[in-house]
Design a protein around this motif. Structure first.
Motif, PDB file in Angstrom:
ATOM      1  N   GLU A   1     -40.056 -15.583  65.689  1.00 18.29           N
ATOM      2  CA  GLU A   1     -38.543 -15.380  66.080  1.00 18.29           C
ATOM      3  C   GLU A   1     -38.363 -13.914  65.863  1.00 18.29           C
ATOM      4  O   GLU A   1     -38.894 -13.494  64.858  1.00 18.29           O
ATOM      5  CB  GLU A   1     -37.664 -16.443  65.279  1.00 18.29           C
ATOM      6  N   PRO A   2     -37.409 -13.409  66.409  1.00 20.81           N
ATOM      7  CA  PRO A   2     -36.583 -13.743  67.476  1.00 20.81           C
ATOM      8  C   PRO A   2     -37.515 -13.752  68.850  1.00 20.81           C
ATOM      9  O   PRO A   2     -38.306 -12.945  68.838  1.00 20.81           O
ATOM     10  CB  PRO A   2     -35.414 -12.813  67.652  1.00 20.81           C
ATOM     11  N   LYS A   3     -37.309 -14.836  69.717  1.00 24.06           N
ATOM     12  CA  LYS A   3     -37.897 -14.882  70.862  1.00 24.06           C
ATOM     13  C   LYS A   3     -38.035 -13.840  71.943  1.00 24.06           C
ATOM     14  O   LYS A   3     -36.677 -13.350  72.147  1.00 24.06           O
ATOM     15  CB  LYS A   3     -37.682 -16.060  71.692  1.00 24.06           C
TER      16      LYS A   3
ATOM     17  N   SER B   1     -40.622 -20.830  64.318  1.00 27.68           N
ATOM     18  CA  SER B   1     -40.458 -22.231  64.468  1.00 27.68           C
ATOM     19  C   SER B   1     -41.457 -22.659  64.753  1.00 27.68           C
ATOM     20  O   SER B   1     -42.569 -22.348  65.503  1.00 27.68           O
ATOM     21  CB  SER B   1     -39.531 -22.282  65.619  1.00 27.68           C
TER      22      SER B   1
ATOM     23  N   LYS C   1     -38.396 -24.605  60.823  1.00 24.99           N
ATOM     24  CA  LYS C   1     -37.964 -23.387  61.060  1.00 24.99           C
ATOM     25  C   LYS C   1     -38.143 -22.659  59.649  1.00 24.99           C
ATOM     26  O   LYS C   1     -37.660 -23.267  58.544  1.00 24.99           O
ATOM     27  CB  LYS C   1     -36.464 -23.173  61.346  1.00 24.99           C
TER      28      LYS C   1
ATOM     29  N   SER D   1     -43.775 -20.536  67.248  1.00 21.37           N
ATOM     30  CA  SER D   1     -43.112 -19.455  67.971  1.00 21.37           C
ATOM     31  C   SER D   1     -42.494 -18.569  66.872  1.00 21.37           C
ATOM     32  O   SER D   1     -41.715 -18.958  66.074  1.00 21.37           O
ATOM     33  CB  SER D   1     -42.181 -20.085  68.830  1.00 21.37           C
TER      34      SER D   1
END
Length: 206
Positions: free
Chosen positions: A126-128, A107, A92, A124
């Motif tokens: 963030e935030p998702k 992430s 992260k 990914s």
């Protein structure tokens, strides 16, 4: 009519260039500087520095700094029982505010090299949200310094490679280049490369 803004700030808009950028990565020897690597531009100016656990004294932790040495990203590997039970370890990346607070920005799932080979590494942002439009993946072989970071459409946003003159030289693992496409956040790209360097036993690892 105003031109469309194609910048993709993840860490900061100040690291998004309107044109393609070619940056050089030079690994620092463990014994001299404690590990990590330095990123320079075509004028040999330091753009980023990455400190690994040889400097920080903590395994599974990396720091990306700008050319002035200011902290941009704190990157940590998720540990504990969850990691032991998981096929994929997770990294992260956090931005650091002036008051010391941390904000999660990406992430990355580290592949289990004993179980799955040649599968793309997924990142990914963030935030998702509800969509995966801001997710990325890595294809190729970072250990050979031949890989690309792709966006959700499959477009290459950054490419890692070795110049021909050092391909057959032992120095090729210590010196390579990264091409970052226009509008892409360079700090994010080198945060991802810092993780890849650690995963594949690079200079950031103790």
């Amino acid at each position: 009519m105003a031109a469309k803004d194609n910048t993709m700030p993840i860490v900061s808009k100040m690291f998004c260039s309107s044109s393609q950028v070619v940056l050089t990565v030079r690994r620092r020897p463990h014994v001299v500087y404690g590990g990590g690597f330095v990123v320079t531009d075509c004028s040999q100016n330091v753009v980023f520095r990455v400190d690994g656990c040889g400097i920080l004294g903590k395994k599974g932790e990396l720091i990306l700094r700008d050319g002035d040495g200011d902290d941009l990203l704190l990157i940590r590997r998720k540990g504990g029982i969850v990691e032991a039970l998981s096929i994929n370890r997770q990294w992260k990346g956090y931005t650091l505010d002036y008051d010391g607070s941390q904000k999660l920005v990406f992430s990355l799932k580290e592949p289990n090299l004993c179980i799955v080979k040649n599968n793309p590494i997924r990142i990914s942002i963030e935030p998702k949200g509800c969509s995966k439009n801001s997710d990325f993946e890595i294809k190729g072989h970072f250990s050979d310094k031949a890989c690309s970071i792709l966006d959700y459409k499959g477009n290459i946003v950054a490419q890692v490679g070795v110049k021909r003159e050092v391909e057959d030289n032992m120095a090729s693992k210590d010196l390579y280049h990264v091409i970052v496409k226009p509008g892409i956040d360079q700090a994010f790209v080198f945060g991802v490369i810092a993780v890849l360097d650690y995963i594949y036993d690079g200079s950031t690892r103790c």
